[in-house]
Scaffold this motif. Sequence first.
Motif, PDB file in Angstrom:
ATOM      1  N   LEU A   1     -14.057 -34.936 -18.772  1.00  0.00           N
ATOM      2  CA  LEU A   1     -13.992 -36.194 -18.028  1.00  0.00           C
ATOM      3  C   LEU A   1     -13.789 -35.911 -16.545  1.00  0.00           C
ATOM      4  O   LEU A   1     -14.456 -36.519 -15.695  1.00  0.00           O
ATOM      5  CB  LEU A   1     -12.850 -37.065 -18.567  1.00  0.00           C
ATOM      6  N   GLU A   2     -12.885 -34.979 -16.216  1.00  0.00           N
ATOM      7  CA  GLU A   2     -12.659 -34.638 -14.814  1.00  0.00           C
ATOM      8  C   GLU A   2     -13.931 -34.036 -14.212  1.00  0.00           C
ATOM      9  O   GLU A   2     -14.273 -34.317 -13.051  1.00  0.00           O
ATOM     10  CB  GLU A   2     -11.493 -33.641 -14.701  1.00  0.00           C
TER      11      GLU A   2
ATOM     12  N   ARG B   1     -16.275 -36.750 -13.358  1.00  0.00           N
ATOM     13  CA  ARG B   1     -15.840 -37.454 -12.143  1.00  0.00           C
ATOM     14  C   ARG B   1     -16.190 -36.677 -10.877  1.00  0.00           C
ATOM     15  O   ARG B   1     -16.262 -37.256  -9.794  1.00  0.00           O
ATOM     16  CB  ARG B   1     -14.332 -37.706 -12.210  1.00  0.00           C
ATOM     17  N   SER B   2     -16.401 -35.369 -11.005  1.00  0.00           N
ATOM     18  CA  SER B   2     -16.737 -34.529  -9.845  1.00  0.00           C
ATOM     19  C   SER B   2     -18.203 -34.109  -9.868  1.00  0.00           C
ATOM     20  O   SER B   2     -18.598 -33.215  -9.111  1.00  0.00           O
ATOM     21  CB  SER B   2     -15.859 -33.259  -9.843  1.00  0.00           C
TER      22      SER B   2
ATOM     23  N   GLY C   1     -21.160 -42.354 -16.899  1.00  0.00           N
ATOM     24  CA  GLY C   1     -21.424 -41.181 -16.061  1.00  0.00           C
ATOM     25  C   GLY C   1     -22.680 -40.450 -16.487  1.00  0.00           C
ATOM     26  O   GLY C   1     -23.488 -40.018 -15.660  1.00  0.00           O
TER      27      GLY C   1
ATOM     28  N   GLU D   1      -3.754 -40.755 -19.110  1.00  0.00           N
ATOM     29  CA  GLU D   1      -4.824 -41.505 -19.751  1.00  0.00           C
ATOM     30  C   GLU D   1      -4.918 -41.264 -21.253  1.00  0.00           C
ATOM     31  O   GLU D   1      -5.488 -42.071 -21.977  1.00  0.00           O
ATOM     32  CB  GLU D   1      -6.157 -41.188 -19.066  1.00  0.00           C
TER      33      GLU D   1
ATOM     34  N   GLU E   1     -16.328 -44.406 -19.938  1.00  0.00           N
ATOM     35  CA  GLU E   1     -16.539 -43.787 -18.628  1.00  0.00           C
ATOM     36  C   GLU E   1     -17.529 -42.625 -18.732  1.00  0.00           C
ATOM     37  O   GLU E   1     -18.380 -42.436 -17.854  1.00  0.00           O
ATOM     38  CB  GLU E   1     -15.209 -43.302 -18.051  1.00  0.00           C
TER      39      GLU E   1
ATOM     40  N   GLU F   1      -5.650 -32.132 -12.082  1.00  0.00           N
ATOM     41  CA  GLU F   1      -6.309 -33.396 -12.420  1.00  0.00           C
ATOM     42  C   GLU F   1      -6.498 -33.529 -13.934  1.00  0.00           C
ATOM     43  O   GLU F   1      -6.337 -34.614 -14.497  1.00  0.00           O
ATOM     44  CB  GLU F   1      -7.649 -33.490 -11.687  1.00  0.00           C
TER      45      GLU F   1
END
Length: 741
Positions: free
Chosen positions: A156-157, A160-161, A200, A74, A196, A66
Amino acid sequence: MENQIELVQSEKIEIRNNYRSLLRACKNILSNEDVTEVRKAIEMALQRKKEYRRPSGKLSAIHSLEVANIVASEIGLGRTSIICALLYDVVQHEDVEKHEIAEIFGKNVEDIVSGLIKVKELYTKDTSIESENFRKLLLTFAQDVRVILIILADRLETMRSLNLYAPEAQQKIASEVGYLYAPMAHRLGLYAIKSEMEDGVMKYTNREMYSYIAKKLNETKRAREKYIKDFIEPIKNELDSIGLKFDIKGRTKTIHSIHNKMKKQNTPFEKVFDLFAIRVILDSKEKDEKPDCWKVYSIVTDKYQPNPSRLRDWLSIPKSNGYESLHTTVLGPEKKWVEVQIRSHRMNEVAEKGLAAHWKYKGGSGEKGMDQWLANIREVLENPERNAVDFIDDFKLNLYDEEVFVFTPKGELRRLPKGATVLDFAFDIHSGVGKQCIGAKVDGKHASIKQELKNGNHIEVVTSKTQEPRAEWLNVVVTSRAKSKLKQALKDLQYKESEFGKETLVRRLKNWKIELTDQLVHQLVKHFKSKSINDFFREIALGTVDISGVKDFVQSQEKKDTEKNQEAVAQLKSATNFVANVDEEIANDDDVLRIDKNLSNVDYSLAKCCNPIFGDGIFGFVSVTSGIKIHRNNCPNAPEMRSKFGYRIVSAEWTTGSSANFQATLKVTGSDDIGIVSNISQVITKDLKLKMRSISIDSQEGSFEGTVTVFVNDTSMLDLLIKKIKNVKGIYNVSRIDSAN
């Protein structure tokens, strides 16, 4: 290490989907040869000796895929960065050796992977970024811009998790991302990632307000979409009529930015009018981009009244991170202010993907460019005099600041943060110019060093050879570079003043037939209440301390010494009687002084010159004024005591009842790796449960030498401690020394 993990069906599907997605992304940006190498790296990432799960429970292999997808899709980085994103976790878990990576993919990949592993090690040791490790973290970043970009993708990943992490970990990770990584993404032009991240962070650190704004946005979505459609329609028709190819759409602003507006304007959600921005993206050739953008601007401002103070022209002079766009704010239907952003497809990709896209369009590979900002950051980082707190403050100054663009007398363009002064400009030209700056001519008019710069200023710095830096200038400059150079210049100046003061004092004392010894210097520093020896010499140079006062002090000390010598003669006579008393005390016990807690009638203490410990071979030495001092047999002072004062030596030994906490000092040398101090501390305090008094480390050229002072019960415990520290990775040698002093 964990046992082999059994993959569930959903994880197998997730791996397959990420695998295919990454290959699709690579085929769009890489050659067939590079895609083959990336495929090889994917296989290495999946074919591990053992699989691991992250703290979130997610498979490390899925996380790596990912992150690589973000790097490719991106951020738009190339072959080297994608391979590094896939493999650094594999190397960290020692499934593949670094030298193997170098053999297969090249030295460049190995170097970046090493940098990524150093950063990850900081996290595994639960290190706060608000410490000296913050400097090491950023110094690792600044070696190669790709390390920053891959770590940003990793963070960033992780964001997201974040719902998979424990609440405490959510708070820690979100705070770190908000404190460091979102500002860094902004500075590097990665606006999509920055936005983002900010949303978050707010979701996990201010969930109540985040949910409130998200709910309000959802409630007003239909009305907002209708307003955007009504606003766009006349502009769209006009652009079609002149034959421009374009996309035009409304974009709702992020929850974080809306919240900032609510705070800044001190207004409720309902009163925030600019909840969205209209973006016009032109499909123009590069040579036509600027004229086409201005055509759109003309059409928009013909249809709606513009606010002249809100025009932002980043077409003529792009931001230092490559951002190009034309922004204006106009009064739309229902008397609502609407922001309109006008740019080309190329500019939009640079805005979304930052430096990587900027380099690609400049004709580079995207892997060789280095922002000047990174060079400046390295310069600040590598100044060993900076403490971590000052450094963080200075570093944060340059992350979000807007820029002003000014010109040298030769017409050279210089970028500085908003609020920069004439003095900042002088230091930006050269540190020598900054140190001798007395003012400037700004647009032909005389200006002081404090004057703030404005866009378009032409500046000619005025210097004087007699000018020297001043401490109050630190309140004038705002850039990291100027602050760093100024602090170093002030330190150099103080050193010169200190040397001059010392020379003056030595010369005057010589006239009075007095020698300036180290002992006398320390006495003078204490007497005149100076902060340090250098400060005392500076005070002599500046006249704060009167040299005649030094002479008076020396003469008074000589008088006291004479009186003390007379007392010492009398005390020495009584020492013989004291020795006789001790002899009598121990005569009934084989002439050996046994050291334990029950010893009475004898005044004894442990000598600080060798710090004896239970288990050491020891002897007693009868001092003139302090009773018996217990020394180790191998004390560095033992030979002199035995040869000159043999009549004062008393045999001594420990008894079982004397065991207590004894102070011991160790000398430790090793390689200067991140976390080495933490590893040593863990052996002492956690593994052996010992109390540590102090630890001091001095690093130089990749190695370190330090001292550790601990409390132990006996020599066997000390020997075990030495053995344990020697087993710490990166330690060369450990040895006991006589004293920490």
